[in-house]
Design a protein around this motif. Structure first.
Motif, PDB file in Angstrom:
ATOM      1  N   ARG A   1     -61.454   5.685  80.133  1.00 39.56           N
ATOM      2  CA  ARG A   1     -61.046   4.887  79.005  1.00 39.56           C
ATOM      3  C   ARG A   1     -60.527   3.652  79.455  1.00 39.56           C
ATOM      4  NH1 ARG A   1     -58.251   6.314  74.130  1.00 39.56           N
ATOM      5  NH2 ARG A   1     -60.077   7.752  73.897  1.00 39.56           N
TER       6      ARG A   1
ATOM      7  N   GLU B   1     -66.990   9.224  74.405  1.00 44.95           N
ATOM      8  CA  GLU B   1     -66.685   9.518  75.602  1.00 44.95           C
ATOM      9  C   GLU B   1     -66.638  11.094  75.922  1.00 44.95           C
ATOM     10  OE1 GLU B   1     -62.769   6.615  76.550  1.00 44.95           O
ATOM     11  OE2 GLU B   1     -62.643   7.866  74.814  1.00 44.95           O
TER      12      GLU B   1
ATOM     13  N   LEU C   1     -63.735   1.429  79.658  1.00 43.94           N
ATOM     14  CA  LEU C   1     -64.136   0.859  78.481  1.00 43.94           C
ATOM     15  C   LEU C   1     -63.304   0.117  77.426  1.00 43.94           C
ATOM     16  CD1 LEU C   1     -65.795   4.265  77.320  1.00 43.94           C
ATOM     17  CD2 LEU C   1     -66.906   2.403  78.482  1.00 43.94           C
ATOM     18  N   ASP C   2     -62.222   0.276  77.784  1.00 48.66           N
ATOM     19  CA  ASP C   2     -61.181  -0.562  77.098  1.00 48.66           C
ATOM     20  C   ASP C   2     -61.241  -1.971  77.518  1.00 48.66           C
ATOM     21  OD1 ASP C   2     -59.996   1.317  75.377  1.00 48.66           O
ATOM     22  OD2 ASP C   2     -58.220   1.659  76.301  1.00 48.66           O
TER      23      ASP C   2
ATOM     24  N   ARG D   1     -67.834   3.995  70.221  1.00 50.95           N
ATOM     25  CA  ARG D   1     -67.335   4.604  71.559  1.00 50.95           C
ATOM     26  C   ARG D   1     -67.689   6.072  71.630  1.00 50.95           C
ATOM     27  NH1 ARG D   1     -61.516   3.652  72.400  1.00 50.95           N
ATOM     28  NH2 ARG D   1     -61.438   5.879  71.377  1.00 50.95           N
TER      29      ARG D   1
ATOM     30  N   LEU E   1     -64.229   5.239  66.791  1.00 52.11           N
ATOM     31  CA  LEU E   1     -63.316   5.147  67.979  1.00 52.11           C
ATOM     32  C   LEU E   1     -62.623   6.426  68.386  1.00 52.11           C
ATOM     33  CD1 LEU E   1     -61.612   1.595  68.041  1.00 52.11           C
ATOM     34  CD2 LEU E   1     -63.913   2.102  69.543  1.00 52.11           C
TER      35      LEU E   1
ATOM     36  N   LEU F   1     -69.990   2.542  75.428  1.00 51.49           N
ATOM     37  CA  LEU F   1     -69.615   1.794  74.121  1.00 51.49           C
ATOM     38  C   LEU F   1     -70.833   0.901  73.888  1.00 51.49           C
ATOM     39  CD1 LEU F   1     -67.225   0.461  72.888  1.00 51.49           C
ATOM     40  CD2 LEU F   1     -67.014  -1.349  74.775  1.00 51.49           C
TER      41      LEU F   1
ATOM     42  N   LEU G   1     -64.363  -3.427  76.075  1.00 53.50           N
ATOM     43  CA  LEU G   1     -64.000  -3.793  74.609  1.00 53.50           C
ATOM     44  C   LEU G   1     -63.246  -5.153  74.183  1.00 53.50           C
ATOM     45  CD1 LEU G   1     -64.682  -2.926  71.756  1.00 53.50           C
ATOM     46  CD2 LEU G   1     -62.632  -1.395  72.098  1.00 53.50           C
TER      47      LEU G   1
END
Length: 252
Positions: free
Chosen positions: A241, A141, A244-245, A139, A110, A197, A248
């Motif tokens: 972010r 980015e 993606l968070d 991940r 990460l 991800l 996740l």
């Protein structure tokens, strides 16, 4: 360091310590790639990648390698974003990530964002090899240019294999000199932050999440194996972010 740029490799090896935790018999950084163990929780070992110098710069060849043994759990992050810069040496910079996770091991990869600054030229290659019941959260980015700046040239390839069989193999090129259409409606559609991800879990082999959109510019796609891929676009790194968070949290 030479006139052609910096050559450096950072290596991490995680093994089960026999007491329910994870030890790090190898934690070796070079040049701009410094590694620091930070406090973890439970059986997980945590490592932070700290940039000791600016870069990658033009001509640099950097690599990070991590091996996770059976029963070991490793989480790797970075202290700050990585910024690809032009530098004084001519030629592209290269950044390689090589990850190996054994049966029963778990890796959470990460790092912070990779920023492609104007005038830079960087090729990133990430190769992940998983065995049997290995678990993975990875991940990526990427941000094209700093605020108010055109991006540099960025080529990125991600390959994930499970027991020698490809789960994912994709490449994207953006910025000046990239194949035409990279910024068009079929690819980035004017967005400047892109990410993905990938989550690999043995239970996904029989019970994978269904494919679906996540918001306006993101999608979840089960792969042909025990893996799920989330891809996302956003106008900036902060909103990328968040997407993606959220994904996740649902997957883990």
């Amino acid at each position: 360091m030479t006139t052609a740029g910096v050559r450096a490799t950072a290596r991490i090896e995680a093994t089960a310590d026999g007491r329910g935790g994870t030890s790090l018999p190898v934690l070796d950084g070079e040049g701009p790639l410094a590694l620091r163990r930070v406090r973890g929780s439970g059986p997980e070992a945590r490592v932070m990648l700290v940039g000791a110098m600016s870069g990658p710069l033009g001509g640099d060849h950097l690599a990070v390698e991590a091996r996770v043994g059976p029963g070991a759990r490793l989480r790797v992050g970075s202290a700050a974003a990585t910024i690809a810069l032009p530098g004084q040496a001519k030629g592209e910079a290269r950044y390689a990530v090589r990850l190996h996770v054994a049966d029963g091991g778990e890796l959470c990869w990460l790092p912070e964002q990779l920023i492609s600054a104007g005038g830079s030229e960087l090729t990133v290659s990430s190769c992940v090899d998983l065995s049997g019941g290995a678990r993975l959260v990875l991940r990526e980015e990427q941000v094209l240019g700093r605020v108010g700046e055109d991006p540099g040239r960025l080529t990125s390839r991600l390959t994930v294999r499970h027991d020698g069989r490809a789960l994912l193999d994709q490449e994207l090129a953006c910025g000046p000199g990239a194949p035409g259409g990279w910024d068009g409606p079929a690819v980035l559609a004017g967005h400047r932050a892109l990410g993905q991800l990938i989550v690999v879990r043995p239970e996904f082999e029989k019970d994978a999440p269904v494919a679906r959109p996540i918001g306006e510019y993101a999608a979840l796609t089960p792969l042909a194996g025990p893996a799920v891929l989330v891809t996302a676009l956003a106008p900036d790194a902060l909103r990328l972010r968040r997407v993606l968070d959220e994904a996740l949290g649902e997957l883990t």
